[in-house]
Write an enzyme that holds these catalytic residues in place. Structure first.
Site, PDB file in Angstrom:
ATOM      1  N   ILE A 180     -18.469  -3.361  -5.935  1.00  0.00           N
ATOM      2  CA  ILE A 180     -17.978  -4.738  -6.063  1.00  0.00           C
ATOM      3  C   ILE A 180     -16.800  -4.815  -5.101  1.00  0.00           C
ATOM      4  O   ILE A 180     -15.957  -3.906  -5.055  1.00  0.00           O
ATOM      5  CB  ILE A 180     -17.577  -5.080  -7.522  1.00  0.00           C
ATOM      6  CG1 ILE A 180     -17.020  -6.513  -7.613  1.00  0.00           C
ATOM      7  CG2 ILE A 180     -16.607  -4.088  -8.117  1.00  0.00           C
ATOM      8  CD1 ILE A 180     -16.778  -6.979  -9.074  1.00  0.00           C
ATOM      9  N   SER A 181     -16.749  -5.870  -4.297  1.00  0.00           N
ATOM     10  CA  SER A 181     -15.709  -5.961  -3.262  1.00  0.00           C
ATOM     11  C   SER A 181     -14.324  -6.152  -3.872  1.00  0.00           C
ATOM     12  O   SER A 181     -14.182  -6.601  -5.017  1.00  0.00           O
ATOM     13  CB  SER A 181     -15.998  -7.123  -2.314  1.00  0.00           C
ATOM     14  OG  SER A 181     -17.314  -7.035  -1.834  1.00  0.00           O
ATOM     15  N   GLN A 182     -13.320  -5.846  -3.049  1.00  0.00           N
ATOM     16  CA  GLN A 182     -11.909  -6.032  -3.414  1.00  0.00           C
ATOM     17  C   GLN A 182     -11.660  -7.537  -3.634  1.00  0.00           C
ATOM     18  O   GLN A 182     -12.075  -8.342  -2.794  1.00  0.00           O
ATOM     19  CB  GLN A 182     -11.111  -5.513  -2.222  1.00  0.00           C
ATOM     20  CG  GLN A 182      -9.648  -5.487  -2.379  1.00  0.00           C
ATOM     21  CD  GLN A 182      -9.006  -4.855  -1.133  1.00  0.00           C
ATOM     22  OE1 GLN A 182      -9.679  -4.220  -0.328  1.00  0.00           O
ATOM     23  NE2 GLN A 182      -7.724  -5.057  -0.995  1.00  0.00           N
TER      24      GLN A 182
END
Ligand code: SAM
Length: 214
Positions: A61-63
């Protein structure tokens, strides 16, 4: 909301602002969509940190601040039909769903698509359609799109995605080799061609052709 949850949310939004996310629609969307349910297992307690985290199928999951910067660079309008390539946890699609009319999101991992669908349903996000497929071909049945967001890195912007962008449309994507720092770029389709600008260095998992086994 408990005092602790309210404090955590304030801190989360403050961090986004200090990292350059200033667009009001983006901040409002990220205030409404809780990142917590999108992070599972041993990493659940870290959902509000500004960091990418592992999810199933060896993906991430992206930042949050990168989600915010990509969403604001996409400049989504209320009536827009958006394609996201790389559903992952579904968090980015959920954020987009708060601004756009309709969001199509596609991932090569069937399991990630199934899990994201369950979350969208539980959160009543009825304007998102999650599809299992190879997003490097885009989604010809639903094209053209006002906006396209790619959340996995390609060496070059994929031709089918460029072809599925409306005139006046915007695509944001990381470009570069997967094991080095990549550049986040924004492509605008004009009446006469394509305009490119480079936004910032980023690091994403690679855009891989074909369907995954799980
Ligand atoms: N947007 C996601 C989120 O909010 O959690 C994070 C995406 S993760 C960094 C990248 C995703 O791209 C992975 O889930 C991976 O399976 C997917 N992916 C890579 N190549 C793909 C392709 N050709 N078509 C569709 N999805 C792809």
């Amino acid at each position: 909301m408990t005092d602790e949850a309210a404090e955590r949310k304030m801190q989360f939004l403050y961090t986004l602002r200090t990292r350059g996310v200033t667009d009001k629609a983006t901040l409002t969307a990220m205030e409404k969509i809780d990142r917590g349910p999108f992070v599972r297992g041993i990493f659940a307690g870290r959902a509000y940190e500004d960091t990418p985290l592992p999810i199933d199928c060896g993906q991430t999951i992206s930042q949050p601040s990168i989600v915010g910067l990509m969403t604001q660079a996409l400049d989504v309008q209320r009536r827009d039909k958006v394609l996201e390539v790389g559903t992952g946890s579904g968090y980015q699609a959920a954020v987009l769903s708060q601004i756009a009319r309709r969001v199509y999101t596609i991932d090569r991992h069937a399991r990630l698509v199934q899990e994201a669908r369950k979350l969208f349903e539980a959160m009543n996000l009825s304007n998102i359609t999650a599809i299992h497929g190879d997003g490097s071909h885009g989604l010809p049945d639903q094209a053209p799109f006002d906006r396209i967001l790619v959340t996995a890195a390609a060496e070059d912007p994929p031709g089918p995605l460029l072809a599925q962008l409306k005139i006046g449309g915007i695509m944001v994507l990381p470009v570069g080799q997967s094991d080095t720092v990549q550049s986040l770029i924004r492509v605008r389709r004009t009446e006469t061609g394509l305009d490119y600008d480079e936004l910032s260095p980023v690091r994403f998992v690679p855009l891989v052709g074909g369907l995954a086994r799980e």
